[in-house]
Design a protein around this motif. Structure first.
Motif, PDB file in Angstrom:
ATOM      1  N   PHE A 488       8.224  -1.736  -1.300  1.00 21.91           N
ATOM      2  CA  PHE A 488       7.379  -2.737  -1.950  1.00 21.91           C
ATOM      3  C   PHE A 488       8.110  -4.070  -1.965  1.00 21.91           C
ATOM      4  CE2 PHE A 488       9.847  -0.384  -5.007  1.00 21.91           C
ATOM      5  CZ  PHE A 488      10.324  -1.298  -5.930  1.00 21.91           C
ATOM      6  N   ASP A 489       7.362  -5.134  -2.273  1.00 18.07           N
ATOM      7  CA  ASP A 489       7.979  -6.462  -2.263  1.00 18.07           C
ATOM      8  C   ASP A 489       8.306  -6.903  -3.693  1.00 18.07           C
ATOM      9  OD1 ASP A 489       5.612  -7.359  -3.424  1.00 18.07           O
ATOM     10  OD2 ASP A 489       4.819  -8.224  -1.561  1.00 18.07           O
ATOM     11  N   ASP A 490       8.772  -8.152  -3.831  1.00 17.90           N
ATOM     12  CA  ASP A 490       9.225  -8.640  -5.134  1.00 17.90           C
ATOM     13  C   ASP A 490       8.083  -8.844  -6.126  1.00 17.90           C
ATOM     14  OD1 ASP A 490      11.828  -8.620  -4.280  1.00 17.90           O
ATOM     15  OD2 ASP A 490      11.821 -10.731  -3.649  1.00 17.90           O
ATOM     16  N   GLN A 491       6.866  -8.884  -5.633  1.00 12.51           N
ATOM     17  CA  GLN A 491       5.707  -9.021  -6.516  1.00 12.51           C
ATOM     18  C   GLN A 491       5.104  -7.661  -6.893  1.00 12.51           C
ATOM     19  OE1 GLN A 491       6.007 -11.191  -3.645  1.00 12.51           O
ATOM     20  NE2 GLN A 491       7.053 -12.441  -5.223  1.00 12.51           N
ATOM     21  N   GLY A 492       5.694  -6.588  -6.373  1.00 10.97           N
ATOM     22  CA  GLY A 492       5.196  -5.252  -6.680  1.00 10.97           C
ATOM     23  C   GLY A 492       4.124  -4.768  -5.742  1.00 10.97           C
ATOM     24  N   LYS A 493       3.876  -5.487  -4.676  1.00  7.96           N
ATOM     25  CA  LYS A 493       2.896  -5.026  -3.706  1.00  7.96           C
ATOM     26  C   LYS A 493       3.508  -3.890  -2.889  1.00  7.96           C
ATOM     27  CE  LYS A 493       0.081  -6.367   0.256  1.00  7.96           C
ATOM     28  NZ  LYS A 493      -0.311  -7.443   1.194  1.00  7.96           N
ATOM     29  N   VAL A 494       2.840  -2.756  -2.871  1.00  9.34           N
ATOM     30  CA  VAL A 494       3.343  -1.600  -2.125  1.00  9.34           C
ATOM     31  C   VAL A 494       3.031  -1.800  -0.644  1.00  9.34           C
ATOM     32  CG1 VAL A 494       3.168   0.889  -1.780  1.00  9.34           C
ATOM     33  CG2 VAL A 494       3.104  -0.053  -4.101  1.00  9.34           C
ATOM     34  N   LEU A 495       4.079  -1.750   0.176  1.00 15.16           N
ATOM     35  CA  LEU A 495       3.935  -1.951   1.618  1.00 15.16           C
ATOM     36  C   LEU A 495       3.768  -0.633   2.357  1.00 15.16           C
ATOM     37  CD1 LEU A 495       6.763  -4.614   1.968  1.00 15.16           C
ATOM     38  CD2 LEU A 495       4.305  -5.001   1.613  1.00 15.16           C
ATOM     39  N   ALA A 496       4.360   0.432   1.836  1.00 14.55           N
ATOM     40  CA  ALA A 496       4.225   1.752   2.463  1.00 14.55           C
ATOM     41  C   ALA A 496       4.647   2.807   1.451  1.00 14.55           C
ATOM     42  CB  ALA A 496       5.083   1.853   3.716  1.00 14.55           C
TER      43      ALA A 496
END
Length: 757
Positions: A488-496
């Motif tokens: 996930f990224d620094d904003q909490g968006k799950v990438l996988a």
């Protein structure tokens, strides 16, 4: 009973045959009109009054043929409503009540449309008759939190049909039009205020046709539905007067206690029963086939105590050479090996973004076997009578699936199903253990009764399990291992999100396999994964074969999937320094308004974010949907000297229309305590060399009164058709508790029960 052709062909052949035999083609209509004829609408007279009857007690083959107008047995008041001369209304309930309150909830729905006097309403259990199948599933089954959900409209229509017949009878007696009459509190009211009680009209009403269609009340007219109502069985249960299956007493009845093999499927190698037979009151020692190809040695005696003493005196050598001997430590190693590679796919999202994700979580979760441990252990009383074509069997038990149990009894006893009557008794808990596709304890009880009769014993036999039998007896919630790799990224968006689950299938080999297992994935193992969050998840499953019998356990797959999902979502929020409530609401968005509403309600009522907690305490949050209902918990917890403590729970509940808010509250309170029990040290079934290591509540932990936190339950108002509430209160409690613990300790409990050291 009706099951569509596509569903029917997926059932076992034996079940198909039984269903088809129970549903012969309807005869040609001999009478005009839209209603059901008098002969189909059974006329039952009793000493105290006339009944809007009941089908004969019996099994599937005793069904009345469907009339040409198409009303099914499940739609005919005859099977469900009896009105005595004094106006008492007895409602037959098509589900087992094992504490969930269905013997109040469904009568409320019927009484609402009947305009009955609630003070005169009573309820009784149904049996294996086709009238009492679940009208949606077409099976006799209490499970999946379906009782109110699937029978709410059915029971309202039954009440409305009965009311219409009573009104028609009054109209005939007074010589006025039915539209000039109204009903209230068990009476038909006519012009000039004339009144006739339902008890006065029942005999005439039963001679009239059953209306095929009826108009139901506008919810704004409800007097009972939606109002907190005391349970019909409350006085009996609170005073100790309630009888359960284990309380069955018949003239001349004997009691049987079985010595079962220490390893599932084991057989008797040799037995010395001389000491057992010397005990006063012991009538016989029998060898009986039992579940999973095993064999038991059974002591039949005048009562439970001599039977137990006799069992304790047996000297049995067991042959377990041909069966697998499970060892929990070795099983865990096997599961970990399986989890390192993908299994059968449920979701197949692209997870190539894992490698480049700026933030990652790698997690392994372990969930043990769990026993159901209802307060009333398993029992079944069997009475065999007659010989040859006149042979009959009667069974007394708290059955969640009387249709399946009837078939199992028929198979063991060599009798046609129509010669078997199951008397469904109130059950002291169940949580799924009384709805076993193999009908293991029913098969065992019938085998004992058959063997006893062959040995010259002509008496009813009550088979009783001890608490140790119950804990060691199998059909557990499966052991599961989860492995998750999340980027996930620094904003909490799950990438996988790459996720593997390892655990036994609970539907393989059962009547549900053909439509519950798709592409190698048992749907019960993955329910609750991903939703309501929009996640790019690859989810796969391994279902190893293990010699441990497994079964659904209250809330089924959600007992572990909710924990994994809600602790991981919380962990991402903490890692990105976001409030866990706001993070969830952002992920949920507008696509899941019920989740959003229930979470916001729990937050608002708890004072989360507004109220300062005492030192050493932290908030924990979780929300989860199961069985079409959504429950959110906001909890307060502390950790002292490595021991976590749950202090307060605020629940938000969305089950659409709450038929009886008091029952909803009770189910959530009980579900929360059961969910808490999963976290407590000792709440795990373990095995060594194939033998279950636990035996009673001294070493197998269940939550107790002293563990119960302060709890407040709040229901989201709704007029939509109700959804299930027997199970949804369980899943979110443990993750909410774990999330509070993680905030206090900085470590997520990855294993249940909690191990913080």
């Amino acid at each position: 009973m009706h099951i569509d052709a596509d569903t029917l062909r997926h059932l076992p052949q034996g079940l198909q045959t039984l269903i088809e035999n129970a549903n012969p083609p309807p005869p040609a209509s001999t009478e005009p009109g839209a209603g059901v004829g008098r002969r189909t609408f059974l006329k039952v007279a009793t000493a105290s009054g006339f009944a809007l009857g009941a089908f004969p007690a019996g099994a599937l083959a005793q069904a009345a043929a469907q009339p040409a107008d198409g009303l099914k047995p499940t739609q005919q008041p005859a099977a469900f409503v009896r009105i005595d001369r004094d106006g008492t209304v007895t409602v037959t309930v098509n589900r087992l009540d094992m504490g969930q309150g269905v013997q109040t909830g469904l009568p409320m729905a019927l009484a609402e449309e009947l305009d009955a006097d609630w003070a005169k309403v009573r309820s009784v259990h149904g049996n294996a008759n086709p009238a009492y199948v679940d009208p949606v599933m077409g099976l006799h089954l209490t499970g999946g939190s379906t009782a109110i959900k699937n029978s709410y409209t059915q029971y309202r229509e039954l009440g409305a049909r009965t009311r219409a017949m009573l009104v028609a009878a009054a109209a005939q007696q007074w010589g006025v039009g039915a539209d000039a009459l109204r009903t209230e509190a068990g009476q038909v009211v006519g012009p000039g205020g004339r009144k006739l009680g339902y008890g006065e009209l029942a005999e005439a009403a039963m001679k009239l046709p059953v209306p095929q269609t009826v108009a139901l009340k506008d919810p704004r007219q409800f007097r009972l539905i939606g109002h907190a109502t005391g349970r019909l069985d409350a006085r009996a249960k609170s005073s100790g007067g309630q009888s359960y299956g284990i309380d069955t007493r018949l003239p001349g009845m004997l009691t049987a206690v079985a010595a079962r093999p220490p390893v599932f499927g084991g057989k008797v190698q040799s037995v010395d029963d001389s000491a057992a037979k010397a005990i006063r009151g012991v009538r016989a020692v029998l060898r009986v086939p039992i579940d999973r190809g095993g064999e038991a040695v059974v002591v039949v005696a005048d009562g439970y105590w001599p039977a137990k003493q006799g069992r304790d005196a047996l000297k049995v050598a067991w042959d377990t050479s041909a069966v697998g001997k499970v060892d929990t430590a070795a099983q865990l190693a096997q599961y970990r090996e399986l989890a390192r590679k993908p299994g059968a796919l449920k979701y197949d999202a692209d997870v190539s973004g894992l490698a480049a994700a700026p933030r990652k979580i790698s997690a392994e979760y372990l969930f043990p076997y769990l026993a159901h441990t209802p307060m009333e252990p398993l029992n079944c009383t069997v009475r065999l009578t007659g010989e040859g074509a006149a042979a009959r069997a009667e069974l007394w038990l708290g059955s969640q699936a009387p249709g399946l149990d009837t078939m199992a009894a028929a198979r063991v006893l060599g009798l046609p199903p129509q010669n078997i009557a199951i008397h469904v008794q109130m059950a002291g808990g169940g949580f799924g253990r009384r709805a076993i596709p193999t009908s293991d304890y029913v098969v065992e009880a019938c085998g004992i009764a058959k063997a006893a009769r062959a040995a010259g014993i002509d008496a009813p036999v009550r088979m009783v399990w001890s608490r140790e039998d119950d804990v060691k007896g199998g059909y557990y919630r499966p052991m599961h291992l989860h492995r998750a790799e999340i980027g996930f990224d620094d904003q909490g968006k799950v990438l996988a999100w790459d996720h593997v689950i390892v655990g036994q299938s609970i539907t393989k080999g059962s009547p549900f396999e053909r439509f519950m297992i798709k592409n190698g994935v048992d749907a019960t193992a993955v329910e609750g994964m991903k939703e309501p969050y929009p996640l790019p998840m690859r989810l796969s499953v391994h279902h190893p074969e293990v010699n441990v019998p497994v079964l659904w356990w209250r809330s089924v797959g959600s007992t572990h999937t909710a924990y994994v999902m809600e602790t991981l979502i919380d962990e991402i929020a903490r890692a990105t320094k976001q409030d866990p409530v706001e993070y969830r609401l952002r992920l949920i968005g507008d696509k899941h308004p019920r989740h959003k509403a229930v979470l916001q309600l729990a937050v608002e009522k708890s004072g989360y974010g507004k109220r300062q907690l005492p030192a050493g305490r932290a908030w924990g949050v979780a929300v989860h949907e199961s069985f079409s209902s959504v429950v959110a918990y906001v909890v307060e917890a502390s950790v002292t000297d490595g021991v976590p403590k749950l202090h307060a729970v605020t629940a938000g509940v969305h089950c659409n229309l709450a038929v009886n808010p008091r029952s909803v509250q009770a189910q959530v309170e009980g579900g929360a305590l059961m969910g808490l029990g999963m976290c407590l040290p000792g709440a795990a079934i373990t095995l060594k060399d194939g033998v279950v290591e636990l035996g009673n509540f001294n070493d197998y932990t269940v939550a107790r009164l002293t563990d119960m936190p302060a709890i407040a339950v709040h229901i989201v108002p709704s007029a939509e058709a109700p959804t299930g509430m027997g199970e949804p209160g369980v899943p979110p409690l443990a993750p909410a508790f774990a999330n509070a613990v993680a905030r206090l300790t900085g470590k997520v409990p990855r294993e249940l029960p909690f191990k913080l050291a």
